[in-house]
Structures are given as C-alpha cells and as structure tokens.
Design a protein around this motif. Sequence first.
Motif, PDB file in Angstrom:
ATOM      1  N   SER A 166       0.799  -1.527   0.471  1.00  0.00           N
ATOM      2  CA  SER A 166      -0.647   0.244   0.023  1.00  0.00           C
ATOM      3  C   SER A 166       1.434   1.781  -0.407  1.00  0.00           C
ATOM      4  O   SER A 166       0.533   2.043  -0.780  1.00  0.00           O
ATOM      5  N   VAL A 167       1.756   0.977   0.833  1.00  0.00           N
ATOM      6  CA  VAL A 167       2.452   2.253   0.737  1.00  0.00           C
ATOM      7  C   VAL A 167       3.556   2.420  -0.202  1.00  0.00           C
ATOM      8  O   VAL A 167       3.456   3.756  -0.655  1.00  0.00           O
ATOM      9  N   CYS A 168       4.082   1.605  -0.545  1.00  0.00           N
ATOM     10  CA  CYS A 168       4.863   1.880  -2.329  1.00  0.00           C
ATOM     11  C   CYS A 168       4.138   1.799  -3.099  1.00  0.00           C
ATOM     12  O   CYS A 168       4.931   2.439  -4.590  1.00  0.00           O
ATOM     13  N   ARG A 169       3.086   1.583  -3.373  1.00  0.00           N
ATOM     14  CA  ARG A 169       2.253   2.025  -4.676  1.00  0.00           C
ATOM     15  C   ARG A 169       2.415   3.629  -4.543  1.00  0.00           C
ATOM     16  O   ARG A 169       2.109   4.598  -5.655  1.00  0.00           O
ATOM     17  N   HIS A 170       2.490   4.758  -3.281  1.00  0.00           N
ATOM     18  CA  HIS A 170       2.123   5.666  -3.912  1.00  0.00           C
ATOM     19  C   HIS A 170       3.491   5.976  -3.505  1.00  0.00           C
ATOM     20  O   HIS A 170       3.758   7.241  -3.657  1.00  0.00           O
ATOM     21  N   SER A 171       4.216   5.893  -3.377  1.00  0.00           N
ATOM     22  CA  SER A 171       6.165   6.150  -2.808  1.00  0.00           C
ATOM     23  C   SER A 171       6.913   6.288  -3.846  1.00  0.00           C
ATOM     24  O   SER A 171       8.226   6.510  -3.963  1.00  0.00           O
ATOM     25  N   LEU A 172       6.860   5.000  -4.513  1.00  0.00           N
ATOM     26  CA  LEU A 172       7.987   4.346  -5.504  1.00  0.00           C
ATOM     27  C   LEU A 172       7.461   4.729  -7.033  1.00  0.00           C
ATOM     28  O   LEU A 172       6.417   4.211  -7.630  1.00  0.00           O
ATOM     29  N   ALA A 173       8.490   4.325  -7.846  1.00  0.00           N
ATOM     30  CA  ALA A 173       8.395   4.820  -9.235  1.00  0.00           C
ATOM     31  C   ALA A 173       8.242   3.166 -10.439  1.00  0.00           C
ATOM     32  O   ALA A 173       8.040   2.149  -9.078  1.00  0.00           O
ATOM     33  N   PRO A 174       7.004   3.018 -11.317  1.00  0.00           N
ATOM     34  CA  PRO A 174       6.391   1.970 -11.381  1.00  0.00           C
ATOM     35  C   PRO A 174       7.637   0.461 -11.513  1.00  0.00           C
ATOM     36  O   PRO A 174       7.646  -0.794 -11.636  1.00  0.00           O
ATOM     37  N   THR A 175       9.020   1.199 -11.730  1.00  0.00           N
ATOM     38  CA  THR A 175      10.181   0.341 -12.333  1.00  0.00           C
ATOM     39  C   THR A 175      11.067   0.405 -11.068  1.00  0.00           C
ATOM     40  O   THR A 175      12.084   0.263 -11.100  1.00  0.00           O
ATOM     41  N   ASP A 176      10.927   1.459  -9.582  1.00  0.00           N
ATOM     42  CA  ASP A 176      11.674   1.299  -8.743  1.00  0.00           C
ATOM     43  C   ASP A 176      12.243  -0.655  -8.314  1.00  0.00           C
ATOM     44  O   ASP A 176      11.342  -1.466  -8.277  1.00  0.00           O
ATOM     45  N   ARG A 177      13.207  -0.865  -7.993  1.00  0.00           N
ATOM     46  CA  ARG A 177      13.735  -1.963  -7.673  1.00  0.00           C
ATOM     47  C   ARG A 177      12.806  -2.167  -6.624  1.00  0.00           C
ATOM     48  O   ARG A 177      13.171  -3.668  -6.622  1.00  0.00           O
ATOM     49  N   ARG A 178      13.136  -1.734  -5.067  1.00  0.00           N
ATOM     50  CA  ARG A 178      12.077  -2.241  -4.690  1.00  0.00           C
ATOM     51  C   ARG A 178      10.805  -2.820  -4.349  1.00  0.00           C
ATOM     52  O   ARG A 178      10.582  -3.667  -3.823  1.00  0.00           O
ATOM     53  N   LEU A 179      10.120  -2.152  -5.589  1.00  0.00           N
ATOM     54  CA  LEU A 179       9.242  -2.664  -5.821  1.00  0.00           C
ATOM     55  C   LEU A 179       9.172  -4.335  -6.252  1.00  0.00           C
ATOM     56  O   LEU A 179       7.931  -5.407  -5.856  1.00  0.00           O
ATOM     57  N   ALA A 180      10.536  -4.535  -6.884  1.00  0.00           N
ATOM     58  CA  ALA A 180      10.710  -6.291  -7.554  1.00  0.00           C
ATOM     59  C   ALA A 180      11.231  -6.614  -5.990  1.00  0.00           C
ATOM     60  O   ALA A 180      10.418  -7.827  -6.242  1.00  0.00           O
ATOM     61  N   ALA A 181      11.739  -5.883  -5.087  1.00  0.00           N
ATOM     62  CA  ALA A 181      11.940  -6.566  -3.662  1.00  0.00           C
ATOM     63  C   ALA A 181      10.855  -7.421  -4.069  1.00  0.00           C
ATOM     64  O   ALA A 181      10.963  -8.284  -2.380  1.00  0.00           O
ATOM     65  N   LEU A 182       9.698  -6.312  -3.361  1.00  0.00           N
ATOM     66  CA  LEU A 182       8.536  -6.647  -2.326  1.00  0.00           C
ATOM     67  C   LEU A 182       7.974  -7.904  -3.265  1.00  0.00           C
ATOM     68  O   LEU A 182       7.069  -9.078  -2.343  1.00  0.00           O
ATOM     69  N   HIS A 183       7.646  -7.644  -4.294  1.00  0.00           N
ATOM     70  CA  HIS A 183       6.914  -9.066  -5.294  1.00  0.00           C
ATOM     71  C   HIS A 183       7.374 -10.508  -4.766  1.00  0.00           C
ATOM     72  O   HIS A 183       7.190 -11.763  -4.993  1.00  0.00           O
TER      73      HIS A 183
END
Length: 787
Positions: A166-183
């Motif tokens: 929920s936080v990442c949807r608002h704070s990170l860009a779609p290609t941010d590697r932290r999103l990949a880390a979360l997935h």
Amino acid sequence: MDEEALLKQFAAQFAHGPDDADDTDAAAAAQGADSTANQATDDADQSPATFDTQQFLNGLDAIFDRHAAATEAGPYLEQAMVDAENAGDEAGLLTVLNETMGFYRSQGRHKENQWIVQRALELAARMGLTTGTSEAWATTLINCATAMRAAQQYDQAEDLYHQAQSVCRHSLAPTDRRLAALHNNLSMLYSETNRPDKAELELREALRIIEASSVNPDADIDVASSHTNLALTLLTEHKLEGAHWHAAKALEIYRTGHLEHSAHYASALAGFAQVCFAERRHADAVTGYRHALAVIEECYGKDTDYWRITADNLRQAEEEAAKAGVTVDNAGVAGDAGALPQSGSRLPDSPAQGKTGADATSSPSTVSVSTGSAGAAEAVSACPVSGLKLARAFWTQMGKPMIAAKYPQYAGRIASGLVGHGSECYGFDDAYSQDHDFGPRFCLWLTDEDYAAIGEQLEADYEALPRKFSVDAQGRVTFEAHARSDASGAFPSAGAGSTIIPDAANAPTPGTATDDAATAKSGAASSDVAEAMTTPIDAPLFPVTPRAQGANRRDGVFRIGDFFESITGYRTAPAQTAPHEWLMLAESTLAAATNGEVFADPTGQFSKTRQGFKDMPDDVRLALISKRLGMIAQAGQYNLPRSLKRGDGAAAWLSIHEFVQATASLVFLVNVPMVVGYMPYYKWQFAALRKLSGSMFALLPNVGEQLETVMRLSSAACYGGAGFGEGGKGAATAIEKINDVVEQIAVDIVRELKREHLTTSGETFLEWQRPYVEDHIVSDDPVLKSL
C-alpha cells in the motif's frame, strides 16, 4: 543514487538463500527517514554528537567485501546502534536496525531479531513515518516482514508485506527495484505457505520490473537471482522444463557478469542443483551443491542454517548418485554427465509461462469415496481442514475460474478473501465450531460502480457454485466441478474441478531452507501417495443460522463500503484526527474488520480500506493503554484484594473479570495492533492471546499464562474451592497466589513501559503510571486524557 549502489542494496532480496544485510535498502531508509524525522536532528550545531550514516554503511560494505561478516558484522552493528542512539539520530538508528534485521536473518538469529523488529516498528511510529507513504517506512515494513517470514511468523509477515504494498504504490516509481524486492519477498512467503501459483505470479512481476530497470540484464545479479527464485517455484509446480531454463539462465548471468564471488552465487548454484536433482541428473546436482557450499563457507561460514541445509541436500544428492552408480570426484566433475552450464553457452528460448516439462503432468492421484446418499455423508462429523484453507481452495478452484469465464473484463477489479465474523476468519475454527455457519465460502468485494453493473448477477453465480468437496490424507481439498442441483447457469467446468490445491510442495527435490526432515528426505524418486480420502462433504452438512443470513450474511458479493459498514458502522476508517470516533469502536469490532485473509485484490482498494481500520492513531492507542492501566490497578490491585478480605466472592470474581479483560487488551495494545491485530471478542480472546504470546516477537509474552493462572484459582479464592474441584481446601492459598500473580503482572508491565520509554517511574501501582503514558499523547483533544 547510482546503479552500483542500488545493486548492493537489493542484491540479497532476490534469492531463496539467506538474506544478508545488503538487502535492506538502508540508504533509502536513511534518506527517507532524514526527510521525515524531527528536523532538529539535522542541525549538527545543535547536536553534541553525530552519527555518520554513510560512513556506517561504507564500513559494513567493507566487512562484507572481505568476507568477514561471520565474525565482524554482529559487533559492528551492535556498536552502531549504541552510537546512533547516543547521538540522538533517529534516522541513523533506523538505518542500523534495517541492516541488522537483514544480517540476523542471514545468520539464522531469529530469536535476537525479535527486539530488532519491534524496535524498528516502534521507532518508525515515533518518527511519524507510519502515517505517511515515505520510502523509509516502506523499506522498514519490507524488512520487518521478511524477518517475520524467516522466523515462520507467516500471518504477521503477510500483513506487513501488504502494508508495504500500500505504501509503495504511492511512494515508488513503477520500475523501482524495491517494488521488485517486495514482489520477490511476497513470492517467498507464498512458496513457504504452499501457494506456488501466487508465488509464480509475484516472481514473474519481480523479474519484469528488474529487467525493465536494468542497464544490462544479461549481467545483472538481481536479474539472475530472480531467475533462480522463479526456477525453484516452477519446480514446486512440477514445471521442470521452465525450472531448468531459468536456473541455467541465472548461472549464465553470474558468469557473464563475472559475479561468481558474490554471496548470492551460492543460491543460483544450489537452485540449479535442486532442479538437476528433480531431473535425476545426480552428478550435476552433486557438483552444484558442492560449489554452493564452497561459496557459502567463504561468505557466511559454516555455522549458519544456510550451510547446514545445503550440506544436507548435498548428502542426499550424493546418496542418490551412489544408488544410481554415478561417480563424482571431489572436484565435482562427473564422469557420465554434463557439467554445469558454462558462460557463453546458448540457452533455448524461454518456455512460455505455464508450460510444463515432461514430468510436470504427473500429479498425485486421489481416491474419492462416493457415498451415494446424503445420509451417508452426514457421518462426517467435521471438515478436516480449516475454514480459511477451505475458503482459499473454493476461491482458487471454483470462484476464480468462474469470474475469468463469465466476467473477464472485471477479473482485474474484483477483490476476494474471507474477513469478518466467524471462527474461521480468526483461524480458530475446530470440530465444535463447524456445526453451524461453516462451509465453503468466500467474499467478493466490488467498488460501488462495479457492484451496480454486475453485483446482482455475480451474487447469483456465486450462489450457484458447486460446494461438494473432498479432502485427502495430506489435507488437499478437491471440489467437484458440477453445477448444484438447485442452481442454473453455472459456469463451464473447463476441468476446473479436477484441480487439487496442494497443502505442501510436492516437488521431488531436497528441502529448501527448511528443517522439515520429511520434506528434506522426500528425494527425487518419491511417488508415494496417500489414498485415504474423507467422505465427500457437501455444504448442507453445515446449517446457516439466522444471524449469518440476510443483512448479516458473511459471504458472497459486497460493495467494499457496505462490507465494512456492516461490521463497524463506518464505510472507511475514522480520520486520524477523529480520536473520539476511534474510541467508540470496540477492539473486537476492529478485530472482525481486519482479520482473515485477502486472496486477491488487483486494485488494492479493499486492502487499503481494511488497512485504514488497522492503523489506529498512536494517540488513541496510548489513551487506551492509560485506560487499561487504570482498570488493572482498580480492579486487580485495589478492589480484588479488598473484596476477598470482605469475603464477597461475587465482587471478587467480577473484579477478576475486569482485571483479566483490561490486562489482555493491554497486551495487544502494547504489541501494536497494526503489527499483531486487535484482541477479538471474548470467546476467542485467549486463543488469540496464546497465539500472540507464542510468537518469538511478542512483548509481555508471559502475561497470558499468568492470567489463566488467576482464572484457574478464582474458584478457590472466591468460594473456597468448591466450584472447580479444588477439594474445598479453603481460599487462603489461592488468594495469596492470585495477589502475587497480579503484582508480578504489574511489575512486568512497568518494565515494558520503561523499555518503550513510556515511563521513567518504577511505581508498580499502575494508576500512577497513567500520567507518564499520557505525556506522550501529542493531541490536545481532551477525550484522550484521563480526568
């Protein structure tokens, strides 16, 4: 931030091996926290001591670069915590805590990670991060969740990951590697909780993000680790062709990029070895595990779970090789099998998603016992699986295919799960609670707009879903794909009813990062299938009571707002600035609104609304803690002993009741509802308290057992022992014991309040602790303060 720094920060989050301290994105935590924390800490002239975050990170990198982490990283991190705290640098301290969580995970030091996780969450709350969408908060949530996952505290881990989403949807860009880390981390949780289909989807999304953000995907360590993870997940689904391709691709990337001395190269080697083991390529499996062990020893040492598990897998591979007459020399070169893939070797095209290898079509056979009559079916006394597991299987096998077939344009907009009233929503259902309001069910949550378009028809289609199912000896649920006799318009079966939801990974491989000896010893040749099945079970065995029908129904199709309004009276959570509304909501009400599991939420809107009810304002939490301290003091420390001295057993018994209720509530509040959930209603209060107390991360873990001692002795204390088989021994001994336990609980509570810096007083009469706690309430709203 340059690419090299990002690689260092996210390297470990993409491997099914140990997660070391590099995986925590500490630099992002430092930057985000610095921008959100008290600005006074930014002014070096006002601080008598400073903590250099970048210097700390550089020093930690140096320790790992020279492979000295096993002996040097622990003391280094402990000293850094002291230095940051002494300097009053909250942002720096949060950085150190994030790094420490990752390192402790890599060392299997889950017990010590207990206070690190709790301290990080508390620090983030104190810094005001929890009410925003900062990168620091997202990073901390991910790391805390991963620590929980490593400690096998899966419910808490999944909740923290969803908060992070929920936080990442608002704070990170779609290609941010932290999103990949979360997935990636979510996929690991799904793998460890036997949901490989969801794990595969998360991993494919992680790989997509990493490849899109990479300068050179063919030499990117994170891309390689994502391939390894996907290979292992495909292996659990018996998709051997795809698993082999991705495992080999990972090794190719490591060698192309000359990354063989990375700690995570061991995960790629072990992953490829595991695939080879499943393919009965014994020599290659032995070679891979031997190489992996060498890298693990170099980077982590031998005294880790990672080394021990890999060594055990090597032993199994060597045993199977010996049985097959395959000789592998000490250098790992096989005489009759191809070597591991080499740099420059061409891989075939990647198999299409969902394609399986030659062995993948084989699945455990099941034997169903057909009764032929409803009367025979009634012989089944209880469903042998939990309600949540049954609901997930019902959704996966029946609900999800129905929506895909009949509502394809809405499939990406409908949330599903099981939340609300009912024992199974808390995970506490048993044979006794299954005689009513129990059966295959789940909820579908729609926006107002979508409900207006399809809600009525979707409800009819949901009601028409087949409910008949069987459960095999291994706990796997199978639904029969035929329309209910009283329904029409059922979706085409398309073979959906033949699906079996596995309760455990059936991949014929050594165990991955698990202590389960049975799993570890399954081996490549294991094909034994338990054939004992329960009698097929149908929904009418579980009658629905009036309280779960009509406006109070517990499953089916809902508007998101209607669903939460039916439980709480609010369509969305009260505002953070409306403490009076929060104080009107009972904890048990909030528990019902935030329990259970969400199986799918493509838009995130349901989870966001649900999370709003979980995010109790900290001022409200502190105000409730103060109220509970007051009741503990009044009922337990003051009125209980006085009532017992008077010989008023009834008054004493009621005092015990108030004391127990207040103390149990305090335990949940101190542990922070956002992390552990709320205390449920009285029936499941102690079941939840025992579960919480059993967590290695629990605060006040002994209080639940102490409260049960008080209740057990209450008969003797209040009525001389005549009530519960105390033998009529009289009240004196029981009264003395109860008073001692009450005071010990008070001592434990004061110690915890001090540890959380909520008090500086050692006074154990808890009424006098209330002003100290209320001093930490920021709001001036009088509703939050005691009179």
